[in-house]
Design an enzyme around this catalytic site. Structure first.
Site, mmCIF file in Angstrom:
data_model
loop_
_atom_site.group_PDB
_atom_site.id
_atom_site.type_symbol
_atom_site.label_atom_id
_atom_site.label_comp_id
_atom_site.label_asym_id
_atom_site.label_seq_id
_atom_site.Cartn_x
_atom_site.Cartn_y
_atom_site.Cartn_z
ATOM 1 N N ALA A 153 -11.671 4.753 13.409
ATOM 2 C CA ALA A 153 -12.426 3.949 14.335
ATOM 3 C C ALA A 153 -12.462 2.266 13.640
ATOM 4 C CB ALA A 153 -13.757 4.313 14.395
ATOM 5 N N PHE A 167 -10.880 0.446 12.223
ATOM 6 C CA PHE A 167 -9.514 -0.540 12.481
ATOM 7 C C PHE A 167 -9.524 -1.003 13.881
ATOM 8 C CE2 PHE A 167 -7.120 2.682 9.433
ATOM 9 C CZ PHE A 167 -8.069 2.268 8.516
ATOM 10 N N ALA A 220 -0.817 -4.076 13.138
ATOM 11 C CA ALA A 220 -1.134 -5.207 13.724
ATOM 12 C C ALA A 220 -1.949 -4.727 15.022
ATOM 13 C CB ALA A 220 0.166 -6.052 14.348
ATOM 14 N N GLU A 221 -3.312 -4.519 14.713
ATOM 15 C CA GLU A 221 -4.240 -3.934 15.655
ATOM 16 C C GLU A 221 -4.512 -4.745 16.877
ATOM 17 O OE1 GLU A 221 -4.613 -3.824 12.346
ATOM 18 O OE2 GLU A 221 -4.523 -1.436 12.342
ATOM 19 N N PRO A 226 -10.165 -5.502 13.744
ATOM 20 C CA PRO A 226 -9.040 -6.557 13.929
ATOM 21 C C PRO A 226 -8.680 -6.858 15.348
ATOM 22 C CG PRO A 226 -8.414 -5.017 12.050
ATOM 23 C CD PRO A 226 -9.445 -4.605 12.708
ATOM 24 N N GLU A 278 -0.228 3.174 14.747
ATOM 25 C CA GLU A 278 0.257 3.338 13.494
ATOM 26 C C GLU A 278 0.647 4.774 13.308
ATOM 27 O OE1 GLU A 278 -2.826 1.179 11.067
ATOM 28 O OE2 GLU A 278 -2.353 -0.540 12.389
ATOM 29 N N HIS A 318 -14.593 2.345 5.810
ATOM 30 C CA HIS A 318 -13.691 3.478 6.361
ATOM 31 C C HIS A 318 -14.595 4.678 7.137
ATOM 32 C CE1 HIS A 318 -10.165 1.912 4.756
ATOM 33 N NE2 HIS A 318 -9.158 2.934 5.064
#
Ligand SMILES: Cc1ncc(C[n+]2csc(CCOP(=O)(O)OP(=O)(O)O)c2C)c(N)n1
Lengths: 329, 322
Positions: free
Chosen positions: B82, B84, B57-58, B87, B29, B127
């Protein structure tokens, strides 16, 4: 038929469909006898969908399959001896006994493996298509997945990316009416999964999944588009599986038995194609010869598996990495 | 030699590897927009095909990285931050880590996931993760956590050249660090810890953002007459147990400093290895200095005291010496 198919190709389709069916019937019998083990999802009943799709590809095109996986590499042209040895967990198995029933593969014919986490193959196929596009070759990737898998986020993420990036990929949803025991209409909010394609700006086509020539025609057009740089297509083959979700599962899908009588009796893809071939002028003897040749091939594959060595214990630790590291044990 | 920051080192590694090998490409992204500062200038140099912005859209793009790797590309997937990775967890575990094995060596998986860890900055529980221990439990992955600009560049380059999947956990508490690094090409072999300070009384093994604290602790302890050997782990899998065991054999004492949660941590694994293999060298209990098993709170007052600090490492070392 808008496209013509040579007699040679039609007979090859028949051969591969028969090969899948005989492979499934033989290995299923071995499973029930206890000679094979593990989860076992057969492709019987879905041969037209598999072979019609795969025959539209070149050997160097890529294909990604699912847990219902025995038929996909066979359809793609894999030889069955190493597939059968794999089901026996033998060293000569295509995956050297590491993958088994839910992971048959043959990278040599572009069969990039079969993944048993439902829906997980869709991004992989999308990435293989991305790779081909970036490499500037004209290979396409075909991704099989079930109606159940179409509810996974990976389906939606993959179609969006493929359309956005105009990737040479064909998504073939084999809609066999059930995901395990749940009927598709209880899990999917639209009657035709192919209609989802509109949401991603790609063509979506429904085809009779028991008619190998119809599948071949639709997928061939999708392959042509993909190779020509016109982007992805979603194809939905309406089909039916001829066995339980998984062989030996104690529970049957409600209503499956009655539907089975109908589908086996009237909608068997091999019977339908047998009849069509004869209408095209193919003689009975030729087809029965193919049946007999395939039966010999399957027997030879069983023999190959039986006489193959078990993997050595240290093989549990190989292929973990391409560049091996020390493994804690 | 020239001086770079941690992020500049990463940027140089990416640029040089993309120059060297056209199969290497970046996706994630906002990579083209250089949102977090590691991919600056790359889109202009390599174009949007090889510096590919992805949808959010990981699972999709991490899995697409796996598919591209299977057919001969060498993707570097930028996870942005990290956590993220979650998913995309199935793609990492079921596909990336297992495909080489499942298919009996037919599939190669030369993919790198860059996972910047942004803890300590008021980003709260979702996060601020340092999720490497989770991945340490999965065979088939290689995990690195460079703690200096020099290592970040050399290890990321080695990771990109490796034929196996590597997750690079970048510690962005270190972005203020600067190092002199060579002008010429260099790589740092994965799986090798670095002895950053030699000592004879106690071994301090640290990783990621705990390394500068461990070095400061070593300095402080020296002032108090304690000679600490400080080891930067650098690579989590493969884990350089030989360097650690050799050091403990010499010093007889061990403190492990790890910014991740203490439960099931790298610190725990190292402690277990030393307890099992180096027990007879030990002269004091092993002490882990890691983050307590609670979520990361937003309030700086609450967050700041949770991670390993120089003071905590010094105190642990003194306890071990007592
Ligand atoms: C992520 C995940 N969830 C659940 C399962 C268990 N499971 C195996 S096959 C299956 C049904 C899949 O249905 P479909 O995609 O339609 O394929 P079919 O079996 O009908 O060929 C399920 C739920 C799984 N393997 N993976």
């Amino acid at each position: 038929m808008a496209i013509t198919v040579s007699e040679t190709d039609m007979l090859e389709m028949y051969r591969r469909m028969t090969r899948i069916r005989q492979f499934e019937e033989t290995t299923q019998a071995l499973l029930l006898k206890g000679e094979l083990y593990g989860s076992f999802h057969t492709s019987s009943g879905q041969e037209a969908s598999i072979v019609g799709s795969c025959m539209a590809l070149r050997t160097d095109d890529y294909m990604v399959g699912t847990h219902r996986s025995h038929g996909h590499p066979i359809g793609k042209g894999a030889k069955i001896d190493r597939l059968l040895a794999e089901l026996m967990g033998k060293e000569t198995g295509i995956n050297q006994g590491k993958g088994g029933s839910m992971h048959l593969s043959d990278f040599g014919v572009g069969s990039l493996g079969e993944t048993s986490i439902v829906g997980s193959g869709l991004p992989v196929a999308t990435g293989a298509a991305l790779g081909s596009k970036m490499q500037g070759n004209d290979r396409v990737t075909l991704c099989f997945f079930g109606d159940g898998a179409s509810s996974q986020g990976t389906f939606h993420e993959s179609l969006n990316m493929a359309s956005l990036w105009n990737l040479p990929v064909i998504y073939v949803c084999e809609n066999n009416g059930f995901g395990e025991l749940t009927p598709t209409h209880e899990a999917v909010s639209v009657p035709d999964i192919a209609s989802r394609a509109a949401g991603y700006g790609m063509p979506g086509i429904v085809v009779d999944g028991q008619d190998v020539l119809a599948v071949y025609e639709v997928v061939s057009e999708a392959v042509r588009r993909a190779r020509a740089g016109e982007g992805p297509t979603l194809v939905e083959t309406k089909t039916f599986r001829f066995d339980n979700h998984s062989i030996g599962m104690p529970v049957e899908t409600p209503g499956h038995a009655e539907m089975l009588v109908h589908w086996r009796g009237n909608r068997c893809p091999i019977d339908l194609f047998d009849r069509a071939l004869k209408e095209f002028g193919c003689d009975e003897v030729t087809l029965r010869e193919i049946d007999a040749q395939v039966a010999d091939e399957v027997s030879a594959a069983v023999e190959f598996g039986r006489t193959s060595p078990e993997p050595p214990p240290e093989a549990a630790f190989t292929h973990l990495y391409t560049n091996p590291i020390r493994i804690d044990s | 030699m020239h001086t770079v920051t941690y992020l500049q080192a990463i940027n140089e590694a990416l640029r040089e590897e993309m120059d060297r090998d056209e199969r290497v490409f970046i996706m994630g992204e906002d990579v083209g927009w250089n949102l977090l500062g590691a991919t600056g200038g790359l889109k202009d140099r390599f174009g949007t095909e090889r510096v590919r912005n992805t949808p959010i859209a990981e699972a999709g793009f991490v899995g697409a990285g796996a598919g591209a790797a299977m057919v001969g590309m060498r993707p570097v997937v930028d996870m942005l931050i990290a956590p993220f990775v979650y998913p995309a967890f199935d793609q990492i575990v079921s596909i990336i880590a297992k495909s080489t094995y499942l298919y009996g060596g037919q599939a190669k998986m030369p993919i790198v996931l860059r996972a910047p860890m942004l803890y300590g900055a008021g980003n709260a529980a979702q996060h601020s993760d340092r999720p490497y221990p989770t991945f340490m439990t999965i065979p088939g992955l290689k995990l690195i956590a460079p703690a200096s600009p020099y290592d970040a560049k050399g290890m990321l380059k080695a990771a990109i050249r490796d034929d196996d999947p590597v997750i690079c956990f970048e510690d962005w508490t270190l972005t203020g660090l600067r190092n002199e690094i060579p002008d010429e090409d260099y790589v740092i072999e994965l799986g090798k810890a670095a002895v950053k300070r030699e000592g004879s009384d106690i071994t301090i093994v640290a990783l990621a953002g705990a390394v500068p604290h461990a070095l400061a602790a070593g300095e402080q302890l020296a002032g108090e007459g304690i000679s600490a050997e400080v080891i930067d782990l650098r690579s989590i899998v493969p884990l350089d147990r030989d360097t650690i065991l050799a050091s403990v054999e010499k010093t007889g004492r061990l403190v492990v400093a790890d910014p991740a949660h203490i439960m099931g941590s790298v610190a725990s694994e190292i402690s277990a290895i030393v307890a099992q293999e180096g027990f007879w060298s030990l002269r004091a209990p092993i002490i882990r200095v890691a983050t307590p098993h609670t979520h990361i709170p937003f309030s700086a007052t609450l967050e700041r005291p949770l991670y390993p600090t120089t003071e905590k490492i010094v105190n642990a070392a003194k306890r071990a010496m007592a």
